[in-house]
Design an enzyme around this catalytic site. Structure first.
Site, mmCIF file in Angstrom:
data_model
loop_
_atom_site.group_PDB
_atom_site.id
_atom_site.type_symbol
_atom_site.label_atom_id
_atom_site.label_comp_id
_atom_site.label_asym_id
_atom_site.label_seq_id
_atom_site.Cartn_x
_atom_site.Cartn_y
_atom_site.Cartn_z
ATOM 1 N N GLU A 78 192.392 121.343 62.680
ATOM 2 C CA GLU A 78 190.723 120.272 62.756
ATOM 3 C C GLU A 78 191.611 119.025 63.939
ATOM 4 O OE1 GLU A 78 187.959 119.967 62.003
ATOM 5 O OE2 GLU A 78 187.284 120.998 60.424
ATOM 6 N N CYS A 141 186.947 117.669 52.424
ATOM 7 C CA CYS A 141 187.924 117.811 52.724
ATOM 8 C C CYS A 141 188.285 116.652 53.888
ATOM 9 C CB CYS A 141 187.899 119.581 53.915
ATOM 10 S SG CYS A 141 187.737 120.286 52.846
ATOM 11 N N HIS A 165 190.966 123.819 58.687
ATOM 12 C CA HIS A 165 189.660 124.690 57.121
ATOM 13 C C HIS A 165 190.073 125.915 57.552
ATOM 14 C CE1 HIS A 165 186.908 120.665 57.332
ATOM 15 N NE2 HIS A 165 186.970 121.841 55.659
HETATM 16 N N1 PCA Z 1 186.512 122.036 51.311
HETATM 17 C C1 PCA Z 1 185.281 121.088 51.214
HETATM 18 C C2 PCA Z 1 185.898 120.336 50.171
HETATM 19 C C3 PCA Z 1 187.037 121.364 49.508
HETATM 20 C C4 PCA Z 1 187.442 122.024 50.089
HETATM 21 O O1 PCA Z 1 188.112 123.390 50.384
HETATM 22 C C5 PCA Z 1 185.208 120.549 51.874
HETATM 23 O O2 PCA Z 1 185.576 121.445 53.632
HETATM 24 O O3 PCA Z 1 184.744 119.396 52.972
#
Ligand code: PCA
Length: 205
Positions: A78, A141, A165
């Site tokens: 990200e 996240c 991610h």
């Molecule tokens: N993904 C979510 C919150 C926890 C996770 O593993 C997100 O992308 O916000």
């Protein structure tokens, strides 16, 4: 080098979260790389407090938070954390904030201070799909990522921090219509490549 790795507990209908599976399985790399692993709750309030506490206590050189991004097919590093929460579903505490700032006293957005292109290349060199993402969403996240970057810019300028991610695990997409997935073995290899690339950037190899 002290590394803080965070993953998340499962949320929504899921029984497992690939981010914590990845962090949990991350191996010991070498003696001069100390790794602390933390599983964060999928809770806007608790995740942020736990992360702040862990950084204050552990003082990592590198903070890498990992999260599940169902539907994505690549490992995505990200770029930007935004000062906004707008939740389409409640968190694991049943809390569902709508269109509000995370911190009234802080900038609208922060960029990760990791060498993103270098990291994506390092993952791709392992034969694993990877890309830079320009949105970590508006859920927990992004809140964790924003908190990490706020800690960098307000308190720990020498800390390198970022968010990655990862796709669903193969077992999570059974019964979901043609959703992409990636095994923990692969996401762990990607994370090793990331840490090694950071060590190389920091002249540790
Ligand atoms: N993904 C979510 C919150 C926890 C996770 O593993 C997100 O992308 O916000």
């Amino acid at each position: 080098m002290k590394v803080l790795l965070t993953g998340f507990e499962p949320f929504g209908q899921e029984k497992v979260n690939p981010s914590w599976e990845t962090v949990k399985a991350f191996p010991e790399l070498r003696e001069d790389v100390e790794v602390l692993k933390i599983c964060l709750p999928v809770s806007f309030q608790k995740a942020v407090t736990m992360l702040e506490q862990a950084v204050d206590d552990y003082r990592p050189d590198v903070l890498l938070s990992i999260g599940q991004a169902g539907g994505r097919c690549a490992i995505e590093v990200e770029r930007v954390a935004i000062n906004m929460v707008d939740s389409k579903k409640p968190d694991n505490d049943g809390y569902q904030p709508q269109e509000c700032q995370l911190r009234a006293d802080a900038p609208n957005a922060y960029f990760s201070n990791l060498p993103l292109k270098r990291l994506v290349e390092a993952i791709q060199d392992e034969g694993i799909l990877a890309a830079i993402s320009n949105s970590a969403g508006l859920y927990v996240c992004n809140s964790v990522f924003y908190t990490a970057m706020h800690l960098v810019y307000s308190k720990y300028p020498n800390m390198q921090a970022g968010f990655i991610h990862v796709p669903y695990l193969p077992c999570q997409v059974v019964g979901k219509n043609k959703q992409p997935s990636m095994s923990t073995e692969t996401t762990v290899l990607a994370l090793i490549a990331v840490i090694q690339a950071l060590m190389a950037c920091n002249q540790m190899v």
